[in-house]
Each structure stands twice: as structure tokens, then as C-alpha cells.
Design a protein around this motif. Structure first.
Motif, PDB file in Angstrom:
ATOM      1  N   PHE A  58     117.683  55.636  63.823  1.00 20.92           N
ATOM      2  CA  PHE A  58     117.455  56.820  64.443  1.00 20.92           C
ATOM      3  C   PHE A  58     116.666  56.342  65.846  1.00 20.92           C
ATOM      4  O   PHE A  58     116.404  57.363  66.882  1.00 20.92           O
ATOM      5  N   MET A  61     118.330  56.578  69.386  1.00 17.98           N
ATOM      6  CA  MET A  61     118.734  57.850  70.077  1.00 17.98           C
ATOM      7  C   MET A  61     117.445  58.479  70.710  1.00 17.98           C
ATOM      8  O   MET A  61     117.669  59.638  71.582  1.00 17.98           O
ATOM      9  N   THR A 129     110.219  56.228  64.301  1.00 15.60           N
ATOM     10  CA  THR A 129     110.551  57.098  65.422  1.00 15.60           C
ATOM     11  C   THR A 129     109.417  57.547  66.338  1.00 15.60           C
ATOM     12  O   THR A 129     109.511  58.024  67.695  1.00 15.60           O
ATOM     13  N   GLN A 231     125.072  60.290  76.552  1.00 12.52           N
ATOM     14  CA  GLN A 231     124.335  59.272  75.886  1.00 12.52           C
ATOM     15  C   GLN A 231     124.237  59.698  74.481  1.00 12.52           C
ATOM     16  O   GLN A 231     124.529  58.744  73.425  1.00 12.52           O
ATOM     17  N   LEU A 232     123.628  60.863  74.382  1.00  7.54           N
ATOM     18  CA  LEU A 232     123.497  61.206  72.933  1.00  7.54           C
ATOM     19  C   LEU A 232     124.771  61.257  72.236  1.00  7.54           C
ATOM     20  O   LEU A 232     124.774  60.842  70.943  1.00  7.54           O
ATOM     21  N   THR A 233     125.618  61.924  72.757  1.00  5.32           N
ATOM     22  CA  THR A 233     127.233  61.721  72.116  1.00  5.32           C
ATOM     23  C   THR A 233     127.744  60.317  71.782  1.00  5.32           C
ATOM     24  O   THR A 233     128.282  60.358  70.795  1.00  5.32           O
ATOM     25  N   LEU A 235     125.557  58.021  71.154  1.00  7.80           N
ATOM     26  CA  LEU A 235     124.854  57.274  70.003  1.00  7.80           C
ATOM     27  C   LEU A 235     125.066  57.992  68.706  1.00  7.80           C
ATOM     28  O   LEU A 235     125.189  57.254  67.728  1.00  7.80           O
ATOM     29  N   LEU A 236     125.315  59.055  68.750  1.00  6.10           N
ATOM     30  CA  LEU A 236     126.027  59.991  67.596  1.00  6.10           C
ATOM     31  C   LEU A 236     127.116  59.226  67.135  1.00  6.10           C
ATOM     32  O   LEU A 236     127.475  58.930  65.943  1.00  6.10           O
ATOM     33  N   ARG A 239     126.249  55.930  65.698  1.00  6.87           N
ATOM     34  CA  ARG A 239     125.226  55.844  64.367  1.00  6.87           C
ATOM     35  C   ARG A 239     125.379  56.552  63.417  1.00  6.87           C
ATOM     36  O   ARG A 239     124.918  56.665  62.247  1.00  6.87           O
TER      37      ARG A 239
END
Length: 380
Positions: A58, A61, A129, A231-233, A235-236, A239
């Protein structure tokens, strides 16, 4: 021929020096990390290594959420508007500090939702995190990168990293419990933050003038939010497999899969270091000399492709025997996985270069839609 090569090296001497510092720092850190990885995997075993890897999954992210997609934009503004550097630095630091505080309760909520029964794994997630509070150190790195003074930043990060590695070796020596390693990763973020901050204050004499600019913040956020979603998309997409693997197959499978990813990761960063070193050049050429921009972009893309194919070949040929020898027979299943995962090295290189060019051309929405499509396909 040698005359022209010598002239090119002389003309771009400082850029080659910056690339040397970036790549040199990365190689040194990856070598130490790989050495530690061998000892750590043998000490923890597959299942406990899988639990630690799940919690660490995590960590990547957090930077897009903390920066709200303004990372590359911050560096662009530092390069394009040197007279506004004080406002850019102050605004970027304020955004990250505020988001760091906001995300702490979110981290607790997500950890309890994902691991309602496993208290150890839940607290490992929360501890690791929580390093989100020290993500402001990235802003210092952008300043050094924009000013092409990467030696200071590399040395500062290396000092913090060596201290963190020493901490983990001591934990292994005293046979510390698993949660102690989670605290060591939080401590690493703090050490790097302190080292980079100290060098920044010694190098940038005008840091007292850094200030928050409301208009600049609104501009950065308006341009950065599509990048954050992208970027979140991404990384998802990268990950989500570990999260699903832990849910359906348990920490043993996560340990095997994570080790394969950890071996591919340092190879991916070699190309990313080259892109980081040449980004200021591309930014400057795009603004003033479009013709030369396309030439440099094509040359960089060809070089990254050649490097990617070379590394893929080496992984496919050498991975199997080396895995069993270095990590032990319980990790033998990692070898076949690497034959497939090695191709992600090339895709990461070209994807990062594509992201850099789309930001320059203000096509963030297109990149976001391509990442959404990739995420949907991976879930299906």
C-alpha cells in the motif's frame, strides 16, 4: 566519429553527471536492498515475508494522494519559472503537509476494512503507511532535480537509507518480531525526510522566503487532479493483484509473488532514473525548440527499449537457477513467474516516458482513460 561523441559529452557534461548520480545512487541502494532481501526472506520464511509484502504493497499508493497529482507539475514550474521558485516550493510543501494530516484517519479506516480479523497485519499496514506524514521530502528532491544538483539529494537519501538498512540488519540479528520491521520502514521515511530537509536548508539559502500562493495552488490542483486519478488507477492496476492474492490464497502465495516483483522493481527503476535525469532537458526543448524535442524524445525511447530488452533476456536466462541458490528451495516457484513478469520492465519504461510527454502536451485526460481501461481489463 569519436570527435563528435567527445563534443557531445563535453556539451552535456553536467547532464551526464546528473544521470551518473541518479543511476549510481539507485544501483547502490538496489544492491544493498537485494543483499538485505536475501537475508530477510530466509529469516522470515515465505508466509511472514508475504505478510510484510502485503503491508508494504500500500506504500506506493500514498505519494499520488499526498501530492494530488502535482509532482511532475511542481518540477515543471521550478524549471519554467525560476523567479517563482519560492512560491512553488511553499505551495507544494503546504499541499503535501495538509494531505498528510488528512490521510492518517483514512489509513486507519482502510486497514480496518481490509483486515478486520488479523490484528497483526492490520497494525503493520497502519504503521508502514503512516510514513505519509513525511512525503513532503519529495518536494526537496524536485528542487534538486530542477536545478540539476542531484549529487546533494542522492547523498542525503543514501545516508538515510544506510541508517535504515543497518536498523533492519540489527532486527534480524536480534531475531525481532515481524511488527518491528514495520516500524523500521516508517523510520526510513523519517530518516530520509530529515536528511533531505537538512541538505535543502543548507543549500537553498532562500528557503525562509518560501510561501503559500493560493492562485498557484488552484492552478496546480486543477492540472494535477487528472494526473492523480491516472496515477492511482495505474497503481491499483499494478497492486490489486497482491490484495486479491492475499484474500483468496493467503500470505504464502503473496510471499512468492512479491519476491518476483521485488526482483523486477530495481530493473524498472534504471530506466526511470534516466527519464528523471533527462526530464528537465525535454521540458526546456518542448518550450523553446520543438524540432529538437522530438529528436531527443525518439532517442530516449530507443535507448529505453534497448535497455528493457537486454534486461528481459538476462532475467529469462538466469532467474531460475539463481533464485533457488540465493533464496532457498522454498522460493523456487519464483523463477517461472519472472519469465512473465520481466516484460513489465519494458512496459514501465515506455509508460513513464508516455506519461512525461502527455503532461507536456496537456493530454492528462487521455492518459487517465487509458489507465482506466487497463484496470478494468486486469479485473476482468
Amino acid at each position: 566519429m569519436l570527435k563528435y561523441v567527445g563534443a557531445a559529452i563535453s556539451r552535456h557534461k553536467h547532464r551526464f553527471r546528473n544521470t551518473f548520480w541518479l543511476v549510481g545512487e539507485d544501483i547502490f541502494r538496489r544492491m544493498l536492498n537485494f543483499f538485505l532481501l536475501i537475508i530477510l526472506t530466509r529469516y522470515l520464511g515465505v508466509a511472514r515475508f508475504g505478510m510484510l509484502s502485503y503491508a508494504l504493497n500500500f506504500l506506493p499508493m500514498l505519494p499520488p494522494l499526498v501530492a494530488l497529482g502535482t509532482d511532475k507539475l511542481t518540477m515543471q514550474y521550478l524549471v519554467h519559472y525560476p523567479k517563482k521558485n519560492a512560491a512553488v516550493m511553499g505551495t507544494a510543501l503546504f499541499i503535501r503537509s495538509l494531505m498528510g494530516v488528512i490521510l492518517i484517519p483514512v489509513i486507519f479506516y482502510v486497514a480496518y476494512q481490509l483486515q478486520p480479523e488479523d490484528a497483526l497485519l492490520r497494525w503493520m499496514m497502519i504503521i508502514i503507511t503512516s510514513g505519509v506524514a513525511f512525503e513532503t521530502s519529495n518536494v526537496f528532491g524536485f528542487w534538486f532535480q530542477a536545478k540539476e544538483k542531484l549529487a546533494q539529494a542522492a547523498l542525503a537519501r543514501t545516508v538515510g537509507f544506510i541508517l535504515a538498512i543497518s536498523w533492519r540488519l540489527i532486527l534480524i540479528w536480534v531475531k525481532a518480531p515481524l511488527i518491528a520491521f514495520a516500524w523500521s520502514y516508517l523510520g526510513e521515511r523519517l530518516l530520509i525526510f530529515l536528511c533531505l530537509g537538512a541538505v535543502q536548508m543548507l543549500t537553498a539559502k532562500q528557503f525562509q522566503r518560501w510561501r503559500f500562493d493560493t492562485k498557484l495552488a488552484a492552478e496546480l490542483l486543477r492540472k494535477g487532479l487528472p494526473l492523480m486519478l491516472t496515477q492511482l488507477t495505474l497503481l491499483l492496476y499494478l497492486r490489486l493483484d497482491i490484495i486479491l492474492l492475499e484474500h483468496y490464497s493467503g500470505p504464502q502465495a503473496v510471499g512468492i509473488y512479491s519476491l518476483a516483483l521485488r526482483i523486477c522493481d530495481p530493473l524498472s527503476y534504471l530506466g526511470l532514473a534516466l527519464i528523471m535525469a533527462f526530464s528537465p532537458i525535454l521540458i526546456g526543448l518542448y518550450k523553446h525548440k520543438k524540432k529538437y524535442y522530438w529528436q531527443r524524445l525518439a532517442g530516449l525511447g530507443a535507448g529505453l527499449s534497448a535497455l528493457g530488452y537486454l534486461l528481459i533476456g538476462l532475467l529469462i536466462i538466469c532467474a531460475g537457477p539463481l533464485i533457488a541458490w540465493l533464496f532457498g528451495p522454498e522460493y523456487a516457484a519464483v523463477g517461472p513467474l519472472l519469465s512473465v513478469l520481466s516484460w513489465t520492465v519494458l512496459l514501465v519504461y515506455l509508460g513513464e516516458l508516455k506519461e512525461t510527454t502527455l503532461i507536456l502536451e496537456k493530454q492528462q485526460s487521455f492518459y487517465f482513460l487509458s489507465m482506466v481501461a487497463a484496470l478494468v481489463l486486469s479485473v476482468i
